[in-house]
Write an enzyme that holds these catalytic residues in place. Sequence first.
Site, PDB file in Angstrom:
ATOM      1  N   ASN A   3       1.103  -1.471   0.291  1.00  0.00           N
ATOM      2  CA  ASN A   3      -0.257   0.193  -0.338  1.00  0.00           C
ATOM      3  C   ASN A   3       0.873   1.529   0.059  1.00  0.00           C
ATOM      4  O   ASN A   3       0.530   1.930   0.866  1.00  0.00           O
ATOM      5  CB  ASN A   3      -1.550   0.284   1.244  1.00  0.00           C
ATOM      6  N   TYR A   7       2.017  11.036  -3.977  1.00  0.00           N
ATOM      7  CA  TYR A   7       1.918  11.696  -5.199  1.00  0.00           C
ATOM      8  C   TYR A   7       1.897  13.513  -5.439  1.00  0.00           C
ATOM      9  O   TYR A   7       1.055  13.576  -5.260  1.00  0.00           O
ATOM     10  CB  TYR A   7       0.255  11.466  -5.340  1.00  0.00           C
ATOM     11  N   SER A  55      -5.122   2.491  -7.183  1.00  0.00           N
ATOM     12  CA  SER A  55      -5.743   3.128  -6.858  1.00  0.00           C
ATOM     13  C   SER A  55      -7.269   3.861  -8.033  1.00  0.00           C
ATOM     14  O   SER A  55      -6.982   3.544  -8.952  1.00  0.00           O
ATOM     15  CB  SER A  55      -4.842   5.000  -6.577  1.00  0.00           C
ATOM     16  N   TYR A  68       2.198   9.535 -11.379  1.00  0.00           N
ATOM     17  CA  TYR A  68       1.375   8.354  -9.791  1.00  0.00           C
ATOM     18  C   TYR A  68      -0.307   7.442 -10.547  1.00  0.00           C
ATOM     19  O   TYR A  68       0.476   6.369 -10.148  1.00  0.00           O
ATOM     20  CB  TYR A  68      -0.036   9.737  -9.274  1.00  0.00           C
ATOM     21  N   LYS A  72       0.361   3.583 -10.965  1.00  0.00           N
ATOM     22  CA  LYS A  72      -0.774   2.720 -10.167  1.00  0.00           C
ATOM     23  C   LYS A  72      -1.413   2.017 -11.408  1.00  0.00           C
ATOM     24  O   LYS A  72      -1.723   0.826 -11.254  1.00  0.00           O
ATOM     25  CB  LYS A  72      -2.016   3.945  -9.987  1.00  0.00           C
TER      26      LYS A  72
END
Length: 77
Positions: A3, A7, A55, A68, A72
Amino acid sequence: MNNAGIYPVQSFDDITFEDWRRVFAVNLDSQFLTIKAFWPGMRERRWGRIVNQSSDTFALNIPGFTHYIASKGGIIG
């Protein structure tokens, strides 16, 4: 549970390759390294679970989140 995520909000014009690599190192490479660390024991025990969290921003168009969202997306892929 993987996790990790950073960002930094940057416009694409301002992102350097170093910025890009830092986000990918934390957000994507860390997941690979965690899996590699735990995989041998899980394989030996023939049991284990790894949860990779990504995400929902992957499906969104958010200014300043280029690196970011790309990192992801790598997790989703």
